[in-house]
Scaffold this motif. Structure first.
Motif: not given
Length: 234
Positions: A74-86
């Motif tokens: 993964x790219x550094x800091x990539x998370x699954x698509x909803x984590x940042x929203x949560x």
């Protein structure tokens, strides 16, 4: 007619994943007043119930997705698509209104934790494939001008031209971005764990029901899984 195909390279990593593939047609995505504002407000408020534990990684939803992301490049800091929203909603920084379609699927994601991707169907070249990248597949993210190609071993969505979503569905490509003028949409939502499937199907039915109710569209759900790795859409 085009195909949505999940390749063996993906199933080798994630044999239990099930993915909803949704086609939306005749969408009216212009008027913000179409969607009740309380839909997004209530979804933001529900996040504390979905992920109550601190740190955020202690919540089973977040933990399982972070473990999944350790299985591929993964790219550094990539998370699954909803984590940042949560994270934002949990910290008292609610997710704001963007446009009617995005508000509807963000509300579902905030309440259930399921990621939902959306691409302008008319901008997709050929079919869509979920696969492990060889490396170098072209990609330019929404809001960016410089190309940032896929890494070898990265999970990507792609069409016949290049990557449509990096790091599974972390960031989407600018060339297939939905806008208020988009009328035909291809959406997809991944269910990571078999024990989540019943909730996932309920969430997808809610999503398509609200799209049809508020946006004047028609929506069709299909599913792909290891024993049925391809569906046809139009």
């Amino acid at each position: 007619m085009s195909n949505f195909t999940v390749q063996p390279s993906f199933w080798n990593l994630f044999p239990d994943v099930k993915i909803a593939v949704i086609t939306v047609h005749h969408l009216d995505n212009h008027e913000k007043g179409q969607v009740p504002p309380e839909m997004l407000a209530e979804a933001n408020a529900s996040v504390e119930d979905l992920i109550p534990d601190e740190p955020i990684s202690a919540n089973p939803l977040i933990h399982e997705w972070r473990e999944a992301f350790k299985k591929f490049k993964t790219k550094k800091g990539a998370r699954f698509a909803v984590e940042n929203l949560l994270k934002r909603a949990k910290k008292g920084n609610p997710v704001r209104s963007i446009d009617p379609l995005v508000d509807i699927y963000n509300a579902v994601s905030l309440r259930t934790g399921f990621p939902i991707g959306a691409l302008d169907l008319q901008k997709i070249q050929g079919g869509i494939s979920l696969e492990v990248a060889k490396g170098g597949e072209p990609f330019t993210a929404i809001g960016e001008d410089e190309e940032d190609p896929a890494l070898p071993g990265e999970v990507i969505y792609r069409d016949d031209v290049g990557v449509t979503s990096r790091c599974w569905a972390w960031r989407d490509a600018k060339r297939v971005e939905t806008t208020e003028d988009s009328t035909d949409i291809l959406m997809y939502s991944e269910c990571l764990k078999p024990e989540w499937r019943q909730n996932h199907e309920r969430a997808m039915n809610e999503l398509t029901g609200n799209i049809e109710k508020y946006l004047g569209a028609t929506a069709k759900i299909q599913y792909v899984a290891r024993n049925q790795p391809m569906v046809t859409y139009k």
